[in-house]
Design a protein around this motif. Sequence first.
Motif, short mmCIF file in Angstrom:
data_model
loop_
_atom_site.label_atom_id
_atom_site.label_comp_id
_atom_site.label_asym_id
_atom_site.label_seq_id
_atom_site.Cartn_x
_atom_site.Cartn_y
_atom_site.Cartn_z
N PHE A 140 0.82 -1.21 0.00
CA PHE A 140 0.00 0.00 0.00
C PHE A 140 0.85 1.26 0.00
O PHE A 140 0.44 2.30 0.49
N GLY A 141 2.10 1.19 -0.49
CA GLY A 141 2.94 2.37 -0.54
C GLY A 141 3.63 2.70 0.77
O GLY A 141 4.37 3.67 0.85
N ILE A 142 3.37 1.90 1.85
CA ILE A 142 4.00 2.18 3.12
C ILE A 142 4.69 0.95 3.66
O ILE A 142 4.95 0.82 4.84
N GLY A 143 4.97 -0.01 2.77
CA GLY A 143 5.63 -1.23 3.20
C GLY A 143 4.68 -2.12 3.96
O GLY A 143 3.48 -1.96 3.93
N ALA A 144 5.25 -3.08 4.71
CA ALA A 144 4.45 -4.03 5.47
C ALA A 144 4.36 -3.62 6.92
O ALA A 144 4.28 -4.43 7.82
N ALA A 145 4.40 -2.32 7.18
CA ALA A 145 4.38 -1.84 8.55
C ALA A 145 3.04 -2.10 9.18
O ALA A 145 2.02 -2.15 8.53
N PRO A 151 1.28 7.02 8.84
CA PRO A 151 1.31 8.42 9.22
C PRO A 151 -0.04 9.08 8.97
O PRO A 151 -0.83 8.62 8.16
N GLY A 152 -0.29 10.13 9.65
CA GLY A 152 -1.54 10.79 9.41
C GLY A 152 -1.47 12.26 9.75
O GLY A 152 -0.61 12.71 10.49
N PRO A 153 -2.37 13.04 9.19
CA PRO A 153 -3.12 12.71 7.97
C PRO A 153 -2.25 12.87 6.74
O PRO A 153 -1.30 13.63 6.76
N ARG A 154 -2.55 12.17 5.68
CA ARG A 154 -1.76 12.26 4.46
C ARG A 154 -2.67 11.98 3.27
O ARG A 154 -3.75 11.43 3.41
N ARG A 155 -2.20 12.38 2.09
CA ARG A 155 -2.97 12.11 0.89
C ARG A 155 -2.70 10.69 0.42
O ARG A 155 -1.56 10.28 0.26
N VAL A 156 -3.77 9.94 0.25
CA VAL A 156 -3.67 8.58 -0.26
C VAL A 156 -3.87 8.64 -1.77
O VAL A 156 -4.87 9.18 -2.23
N GLY A 157 -2.93 8.09 -2.50
CA GLY A 157 -2.97 8.23 -3.95
C GLY A 157 -3.21 6.93 -4.69
O GLY A 157 -3.60 5.91 -4.12
N GLU A 158 -2.93 6.98 -6.00
CA GLU A 158 -3.18 5.87 -6.91
C GLU A 158 -2.45 4.60 -6.47
O GLU A 158 -3.01 3.51 -6.53
N ALA A 159 -1.20 4.74 -6.04
CA ALA A 159 -0.41 3.56 -5.69
C ALA A 159 -1.04 2.80 -4.53
O ALA A 159 -1.16 1.57 -4.56
N GLU A 160 -1.47 3.53 -3.48
CA GLU A 160 -2.06 2.86 -2.32
C GLU A 160 -3.38 2.19 -2.68
O GLU A 160 -3.64 1.05 -2.28
N GLN A 189 -4.37 -8.50 8.35
CA GLN A 189 -3.43 -7.37 8.39
C GLN A 189 -3.66 -6.37 7.26
O GLN A 189 -3.74 -5.16 7.52
N PRO A 190 -3.78 -6.81 6.00
CA PRO A 190 -4.12 -5.82 4.97
C PRO A 190 -5.42 -5.09 5.25
O PRO A 190 -5.55 -3.91 4.92
N LEU A 191 -6.39 -5.76 5.89
CA LEU A 191 -7.65 -5.09 6.21
C LEU A 191 -7.42 -3.97 7.23
O LEU A 191 -7.95 -2.86 7.09
N ARG A 192 -6.62 -4.24 8.27
CA ARG A 192 -6.32 -3.20 9.25
C ARG A 192 -5.61 -2.02 8.57
O ARG A 192 -5.89 -0.86 8.87
N THR A 193 -4.69 -2.34 7.66
CA THR A 193 -3.98 -1.28 6.96
C THR A 193 -4.95 -0.46 6.10
O THR A 193 -4.84 0.77 6.03
N ALA A 194 -5.90 -1.12 5.46
CA ALA A 194 -6.86 -0.42 4.61
C ALA A 194 -7.66 0.60 5.41
O ALA A 194 -7.84 1.76 4.99
N TYR A 195 -8.15 0.20 6.59
CA TYR A 195 -8.94 1.14 7.38
C TYR A 195 -8.08 2.21 8.03
O TYR A 195 -8.54 3.34 8.26
N ALA A 196 -6.80 1.90 8.28
CA ALA A 196 -5.89 2.95 8.72
C ALA A 196 -5.70 3.98 7.63
O ALA A 196 -5.61 5.19 7.90
N ARG A 211 -12.79 4.95 -4.79
CA ARG A 211 -12.14 3.64 -4.97
C ARG A 211 -11.58 3.13 -3.65
O ARG A 211 -11.62 1.92 -3.38
N LEU A 212 -11.03 4.03 -2.83
CA LEU A 212 -10.48 3.61 -1.55
C LEU A 212 -11.56 3.03 -0.65
O LEU A 212 -11.38 1.96 -0.05
N HIS A 213 -12.69 3.71 -0.55
CA HIS A 213 -13.80 3.19 0.26
C HIS A 213 -14.32 1.87 -0.30
O HIS A 213 -14.57 0.91 0.45
N ALA A 214 -14.50 1.82 -1.62
CA ALA A 214 -15.01 0.59 -2.24
C ALA A 214 -14.06 -0.57 -1.99
O ALA A 214 -14.48 -1.70 -1.66
#
Length: 459
Positions: A140-145, A151-160, A189-196, A211-214
């Motif tokens: 998601f552009g932030i590794g497997a952290a 980090p927050g808040p930040r702009r989530v883009g195409e890559a994420e 884990q990807p689900l937790r990252t998605a909602y973060a 698209r992010l919400h969907a």
Amino acid sequence: MVSTRAVPNLTFRRLRGRRSPGEFAAAVRRAAREIGEQVACDARYIGRVEAGEIRCPNYAYERVFLHMFPGLTLADLGFSARESVRGRASRATADAAPAQVALPNPTPMYSDTGDISEESDVRRRAFMTGGTASVAAASFGIGAAPTAAVPGPRRVGEAEVSALEEAVRRIRLLDDRHGADGLYRRAAQPLRTAYALLDAGTATRGATAGRLHASAGELAISVGWLAHDSGRFDDARSHYAEALATARVANDPGVEAHAFCNTSFLARDAGRHREAVRAAQAGRRAARDLGSPRLLSLLALREAGGWAGLGDRTDCEQSLGQAHTLFERGPSDSDPEWMSFFGEPELEALEAQCRAALGDWSAATRHAYRATVLQDPHFTRNLALYRAELAVDLARSGSLDEAAAAGHRVLDLMDEVQSSRIQGMLAGMVRVLLPRRRTAEVGAFLDRHASTAATAHRA
């Protein structure tokens, strides 16, 4: 500044012809198997190619496309030269703001569906490691952290967003092949990252936000299904509710219909049959303007399952009739990507379940058998499920030797499939067969089942 707006690939669209994106994706997967490749091709991938988002396919897709259209080159298919695309990828990677965490390459059997090249598309992948049934966190552009590191808040883009969409596809692909039990914990884990990302991406607007919400909603449904199929009903209910809430916030009727569809299925499995009916009806209301007769057909089948559980034969038959009428209208470009599993085999299997719930074992057996014959063996988990349904229906109808033979065919697949649902179906069948264990065929199956169960328990 040079425009990077995608140019539609009209040549590739013409090659698809009258087939829907889903039907063409199925043809791509069949062609891949003919040459020993395995690609996670679906309707969305075909749509991205035709929209020009994928300017050059990766090497696996290149081999498949050239096999499908002998004598043509990538240029003849409307793609750009790999060298020019790779140059753009290198510049994009250099300009990317978040530093990338090095992650292992995916195992070769799960070919990348990225739009640039295997070497440069790291940010768009949901990585598969550790064998046939494990899922590592998407970058998601932030590794497997862990989610706390977002980090927050930040702009989530195409890559994420693209990485999140790819995570959904990968989870569905692995579930189709191997079942849910080995996937559920890792997929959380990807689900937790998605909602973060939803919480952190406060600056995201427009189509990317949608698209992010969907994608977050679809990922919640996928993880909920893994919980559902592995017998964790309370977890599944929570994930489906989370997806429904996300859909409502984003005003996304497609995700809402999907969440209600799965909620109905879960309610039926949990014995809450009236809830199953109401959830399916709510899903049909959400889906009525989406232009997908196949989605409405599936929701009618979910409603039929609820009516069958209530013993209401009249309403069950009415819903089944509606399901068949809608199904016969054929596929549509508006069919959701997640519905790639829903073809004639699934239609037959769901009707078999309705007939079984009503005690019509002969009819249930007939439909379950058709499901096993029609099912593409590529979808190992569904084939095992349909065979298990057939075995149970045969046992309940009194055809015990045939049930044992069908049970052997299920066990043939259990090294590849980890599904508590299927294991539970076989356990129920065993209880029916036990009084006849002195019969040679029945006894042989019971012995093999016991041995398989013991081995699985020790593992």
